[in-house]
Motif scaffolding. Structure first.
Motif, PDB file in Angstrom:
ATOM      1  N   SER A 110      39.616 110.187  18.053  1.00  0.00           N
ATOM      2  CA  SER A 110      38.156 110.363  17.945  1.00  0.00           C
ATOM      3  C   SER A 110      37.620 111.112  19.044  1.00  0.00           C
ATOM      4  O   SER A 110      36.508 111.565  18.698  1.00  0.00           O
ATOM      5  N   ARG A 111      38.228 111.563  20.190  1.00  0.00           N
ATOM      6  CA  ARG A 111      37.634 112.455  21.061  1.00  0.00           C
ATOM      7  C   ARG A 111      38.994 113.142  21.706  1.00  0.00           C
ATOM      8  O   ARG A 111      40.039 112.678  21.729  1.00  0.00           O
ATOM      9  N   THR A 112      38.905 114.422  21.942  1.00  0.00           N
ATOM     10  CA  THR A 112      39.897 115.139  22.339  1.00  0.00           C
ATOM     11  C   THR A 112      39.837 115.925  23.694  1.00  0.00           C
ATOM     12  O   THR A 112      38.804 116.562  23.856  1.00  0.00           O
ATOM     13  N   ASN A 113      40.885 116.029  24.141  1.00  0.00           N
ATOM     14  CA  ASN A 113      41.039 116.936  25.327  1.00  0.00           C
ATOM     15  C   ASN A 113      39.824 116.619  26.577  1.00  0.00           C
ATOM     16  O   ASN A 113      39.382 117.763  27.014  1.00  0.00           O
ATOM     17  N   LEU A 114      39.753 115.469  26.865  1.00  0.00           N
ATOM     18  CA  LEU A 114      38.568 115.196  28.019  1.00  0.00           C
ATOM     19  C   LEU A 114      39.390 114.548  29.020  1.00  0.00           C
ATOM     20  O   LEU A 114      40.245 113.803  29.043  1.00  0.00           O
ATOM     21  N   GLY A 115      38.930 115.161  30.444  1.00  0.00           N
ATOM     22  CA  GLY A 115      39.296 114.623  31.534  1.00  0.00           C
ATOM     23  C   GLY A 115      38.702 113.422  32.101  1.00  0.00           C
ATOM     24  O   GLY A 115      38.357 113.234  33.288  1.00  0.00           O
ATOM     25  N   ASP A 116      38.566 112.249  30.946  1.00  0.00           N
ATOM     26  CA  ASP A 116      37.945 111.152  31.491  1.00  0.00           C
ATOM     27  C   ASP A 116      38.872 109.839  31.410  1.00  0.00           C
ATOM     28  O   ASP A 116      39.805 110.244  30.509  1.00  0.00           O
ATOM     29  N   ASP A 117      38.646 109.021  32.356  1.00  0.00           N
ATOM     30  CA  ASP A 117      39.484 107.876  32.039  1.00  0.00           C
ATOM     31  C   ASP A 117      38.650 106.664  32.397  1.00  0.00           C
ATOM     32  O   ASP A 117      38.599 106.485  33.844  1.00  0.00           O
ATOM     33  N   PRO A 118      38.162 105.904  31.617  1.00  0.00           N
ATOM     34  CA  PRO A 118      37.169 104.776  32.253  1.00  0.00           C
ATOM     35  C   PRO A 118      37.936 103.509  32.914  1.00  0.00           C
ATOM     36  O   PRO A 118      37.261 102.605  33.420  1.00  0.00           O
ATOM     37  N   ILE A 119      39.034 103.377  32.933  1.00  0.00           N
ATOM     38  CA  ILE A 119      39.799 102.344  33.526  1.00  0.00           C
ATOM     39  C   ILE A 119      39.992 102.721  34.966  1.00  0.00           C
ATOM     40  O   ILE A 119      39.598 102.138  35.887  1.00  0.00           O
ATOM     41  N   VAL A 120      40.778 104.076  35.282  1.00  0.00           N
ATOM     42  CA  VAL A 120      41.297 104.626  36.436  1.00  0.00           C
ATOM     43  C   VAL A 120      40.243 105.207  37.136  1.00  0.00           C
ATOM     44  O   VAL A 120      40.007 105.074  38.375  1.00  0.00           O
ATOM     45  N   ASN A 136      37.511 103.812  19.283  1.00  0.00           N
ATOM     46  CA  ASN A 136      36.252 104.159  19.455  1.00  0.00           C
ATOM     47  C   ASN A 136      35.879 105.335  19.833  1.00  0.00           C
ATOM     48  O   ASN A 136      36.396 106.071  20.417  1.00  0.00           O
ATOM     49  N   THR A 137      34.605 105.793  18.920  1.00  0.00           N
ATOM     50  CA  THR A 137      34.270 107.355  19.078  1.00  0.00           C
ATOM     51  C   THR A 137      33.221 107.285  20.301  1.00  0.00           C
ATOM     52  O   THR A 137      32.845 108.600  20.523  1.00  0.00           O
ATOM     53  N   THR A 138      33.017 106.631  21.287  1.00  0.00           N
ATOM     54  CA  THR A 138      32.258 106.629  22.183  1.00  0.00           C
ATOM     55  C   THR A 138      32.651 106.770  23.540  1.00  0.00           C
ATOM     56  O   THR A 138      32.203 106.973  24.618  1.00  0.00           O
ATOM     57  N   THR A 139      34.059 106.573  23.491  1.00  0.00           N
ATOM     58  CA  THR A 139      34.861 106.325  24.826  1.00  0.00           C
ATOM     59  C   THR A 139      34.802 107.585  25.697  1.00  0.00           C
ATOM     60  O   THR A 139      34.897 108.893  25.355  1.00  0.00           O
ATOM     61  N   ASN A 140      34.184 107.255  26.974  1.00  0.00           N
ATOM     62  CA  ASN A 140      34.044 108.226  28.020  1.00  0.00           C
ATOM     63  C   ASN A 140      34.269 107.675  29.262  1.00  0.00           C
ATOM     64  O   ASN A 140      34.726 106.561  29.443  1.00  0.00           O
ATOM     65  N   ALA A 141      34.100 108.382  30.600  1.00  0.00           N
ATOM     66  CA  ALA A 141      34.204 108.027  31.676  1.00  0.00           C
ATOM     67  C   ALA A 141      33.436 106.662  31.946  1.00  0.00           C
ATOM     68  O   ALA A 141      33.489 105.931  32.824  1.00  0.00           O
ATOM     69  N   ALA A 142      32.198 106.418  31.428  1.00  0.00           N
ATOM     70  CA  ALA A 142      31.367 105.224  31.691  1.00  0.00           C
ATOM     71  C   ALA A 142      31.433 104.093  30.745  1.00  0.00           C
ATOM     72  O   ALA A 142      30.652 103.456  30.614  1.00  0.00           O
ATOM     73  N   SER A 143      32.346 104.180  29.827  1.00  0.00           N
ATOM     74  CA  SER A 143      32.688 103.031  28.901  1.00  0.00           C
ATOM     75  C   SER A 143      32.581 101.784  29.531  1.00  0.00           C
ATOM     76  O   SER A 143      33.318 101.547  30.692  1.00  0.00           O
ATOM     77  N   THR A 144      32.231 100.830  28.832  1.00  0.00           N
ATOM     78  CA  THR A 144      32.055  99.319  29.402  1.00  0.00           C
ATOM     79  C   THR A 144      32.115  98.604  27.932  1.00  0.00           C
ATOM     80  O   THR A 144      32.411  99.077  26.778  1.00  0.00           O
ATOM     81  N   VAL A 145      32.333  97.294  28.385  1.00  0.00           N
ATOM     82  CA  VAL A 145      32.661  96.466  26.996  1.00  0.00           C
ATOM     83  C   VAL A 145      31.463  96.465  26.264  1.00  0.00           C
ATOM     84  O   VAL A 145      31.632  96.825  24.982  1.00  0.00           O
ATOM     85  N   LEU A 161      36.932  97.987  17.581  1.00  0.00           N
ATOM     86  CA  LEU A 161      36.242  98.880  18.332  1.00  0.00           C
ATOM     87  C   LEU A 161      36.875  99.244  19.850  1.00  0.00           C
ATOM     88  O   LEU A 161      36.205  99.720  20.838  1.00  0.00           O
ATOM     89  N   SER A 162      38.071  99.024  20.042  1.00  0.00           N
ATOM     90  CA  SER A 162      39.061  99.180  21.137  1.00  0.00           C
ATOM     91  C   SER A 162      39.075 100.615  21.247  1.00  0.00           C
ATOM     92  O   SER A 162      38.892 101.578  20.470  1.00  0.00           O
ATOM     93  N   ALA A 163      39.120 100.977  22.567  1.00  0.00           N
ATOM     94  CA  ALA A 163      39.400 102.424  23.043  1.00  0.00           C
ATOM     95  C   ALA A 163      40.966 102.559  23.452  1.00  0.00           C
ATOM     96  O   ALA A 163      41.519 101.958  24.340  1.00  0.00           O
ATOM     97  N   TYR A 164      41.613 103.625  22.799  1.00  0.00           N
ATOM     98  CA  TYR A 164      42.970 103.671  23.183  1.00  0.00           C
ATOM     99  C   TYR A 164      43.088 105.058  23.477  1.00  0.00           C
ATOM    100  O   TYR A 164      42.438 106.032  23.004  1.00  0.00           O
ATOM    101  N   TRP A 165      43.963 105.656  24.732  1.00  0.00           N
ATOM    102  CA  TRP A 165      43.969 106.971  25.013  1.00  0.00           C
ATOM    103  C   TRP A 165      45.260 107.226  25.655  1.00  0.00           C
ATOM    104  O   TRP A 165      46.078 106.365  26.128  1.00  0.00           O
ATOM    105  N   MET A 166      45.752 108.451  25.774  1.00  0.00           N
ATOM    106  CA  MET A 166      46.964 108.911  26.199  1.00  0.00           C
ATOM    107  C   MET A 166      46.964 110.228  26.888  1.00  0.00           C
ATOM    108  O   MET A 166      45.817 111.193  26.255  1.00  0.00           O
ATOM    109  N   PRO A 167      47.850 110.642  27.623  1.00  0.00           N
ATOM    110  CA  PRO A 167      47.616 112.237  28.077  1.00  0.00           C
ATOM    111  C   PRO A 167      47.819 113.219  26.787  1.00  0.00           C
ATOM    112  O   PRO A 167      48.525 112.985  25.932  1.00  0.00           O
ATOM    113  N   THR A 168      46.905 114.254  26.885  1.00  0.00           N
ATOM    114  CA  THR A 168      47.081 115.404  25.623  1.00  0.00           C
ATOM    115  C   THR A 168      48.278 116.033  25.796  1.00  0.00           C
ATOM    116  O   THR A 168      48.882 116.369  26.992  1.00  0.00           O
ATOM    117  N   LEU A 169      48.980 116.444  24.790  1.00  0.00           N
ATOM    118  CA  LEU A 169      50.135 117.197  24.556  1.00  0.00           C
ATOM    119  C   LEU A 169      49.689 118.622  24.472  1.00  0.00           C
ATOM    120  O   LEU A 169      48.827 119.015  23.845  1.00  0.00           O
TER     121      LEU A 169
END
Length: 375
Positions: A110-120, A136-145, A161-169
């Motif tokens: 949904s979104r690529t290669n961003l240095g964002d992590d709304p959990i950490v 989720n297409t809106t996930t960014n550093a400020a994401s909330t429920v 509408l969950s957000a899933y992310w992992m380190p970019t390969l």
């Protein structure tokens, strides 16, 4: 399988920053065999099970005996609005013990290669290494429920509408993203699959350790390690892979599936979750007393279009064993509950529509309609 205990570092195990950080910011508001890829078992009734370093590094050894307040500490605990306090781990032996109990979330990038992590690193855009986002297409550093609820999704199920992310390969310095739909399994991690409940709204956690250097323990939390072509059980990214067009780098990495019932997040983003433990009895894999609520076991099954010379392939977090992923639950509650009940609890092997093509029933039931929406 071997297990290890790693002390809680200043930074959460799941993700590391791009530069030195001295303090944590405050967060905002199959196999068909359950237990495959999970750590070996401590003596039940002592402390929660330790986990492989490739799985949560600090979780859940050292779990506090009393729940801290939601505002405790700089990163703090986030209390669940509807805590589950009236359950004990199920030791029931269910029917169809060895069958499948799962459904898929099929989601694309949904979104690529961003240095964002709304959990950490909530509200700190660019503070983390690069991530590849799905769902989720809106996930960014400020994401909330609430912000996730207003987004759209790249998953087939419109209610996910969950957000899933992992380190970019990366191959050299070039990002390589998974192509097309990827598979995120929702499975039973405990033997009594009938005891599995949906994730609570807003649950979030980190699976794995971006600072991990123990390839053996990373392997313990996977199904077959890094795979490419006919090469399996690799502890690290192989140096070479077959060059056939169809060959991709694959990993299947499993999350803990026992929740403490009290918190949507914890200071290290892992301690509120735990892997099941093996009772070595007919009850099989059960949740520990400290984390009695069985929830779906996520299993990321990712495939990256890289092969041939792999010597320059790595993750933005580092070498292969630093692979990890984050989950922020944004499912529409009724949809997730229907998928859990209709697939995991009903002992079916469902696709993203909640359909089991092996069903003897004619016509075989679907949880979602043809638009992947709960009717």
């Amino acid at each position: 399988m071997s297990v290890g205990v790693t002390a809680v570092a200043v930074l959460v195990a799941g993700c590391g920053p791009k530069g030195p950080v001295t303090s944590q910011p405050t967060p905002s508001g199959q196999s068909g065999i359950p237990g495959m890829g999970q750590p070996s078992t401590p003596v039940q009734g002592t402390v929660p099970p330790t986990t492989p370093t490739g799985a949560p590094a600090s979780s859940p050894a050292g779990q506090p005996t009393a729940a801290p307040s939601a505002s405790a500490g700089p990163a703090g605990w986030i209390a669940a609005a509807d805590p589950v306090t009236n359950v004990k781990p199920s030791h029931k032996v269910p029917p169809n013990k060895g069958g499948f109990h799962e459904f898929q979330a099929n989601c694309s990038v949904s979104r690529t290669n961003l240095g964002d992590d709304p959990i950490v690193f909530p509200n700190l855009p660019g503070a983390s290494h690069l991530h590849t986002f799905m769902g989720n297409t809106t996930t960014n550093a400020a994401s909330t429920v609430e912000s996730l609820k207003k987004g759209q999704t790249t998953c087939k199920a419109k209610g996910d509408l969950s957000a899933y992310w992992m380190p970019t390969l990366l191959k050299g310095d070039t990002p390589v993203n998974p192509e097309g739909l990827q598979t995120i399994y929702y499975k039973a991690g405990v033997t009594d699959y009938q005891s599995v409940r949906p994730f609570p709204k807003g649950l979030r956690f980190v699976v794995g350790n971006a600072k991990n250097t123990d390839a053996d323990k990373f392997l313990d939390a996977t199904e077959e390690g890094f795979e490419c072509g006919d090469s399996y059980k690799n502890k690290n990214i192989p140096l070479t892979c077959p060059t056939e067009r169809s060959v991709k780098l694959n990993i299947r990495y499993q999350a803990p599936s026992c929740w403490d019932g009290l918190h949507l997040d914890s200071p290290d983003h892992q301690r509120h979750m735990s892997y099941p433990i093996d009772t070595h009895s007919a009850a099989g894999w059960v949740c520990p007393d400290s984390h009695p609520v069985a929830v779906p076991k996520l299993e990321f099954k990712m495939a990256w279009p890289v092969n041939g010379d792999m010597s320059k392939v790595r993750f933005a977090s580092g070498a292969g064993p630093t692979f990890h992923y984050d989950f922020f639950n944004g499912w529409e509650e009724r949809t997730l509950a229907a998928m859990v009940a209709g697939c995991i609890v009903a002992a079916r092997q469902c696709d993203a529509q909640g359909h089991d093509g092996r069903d003897d029933q004619q016509p075989a039931p679907y949880v979602l309609n043809s638009d992947y929406v709960l009717a």
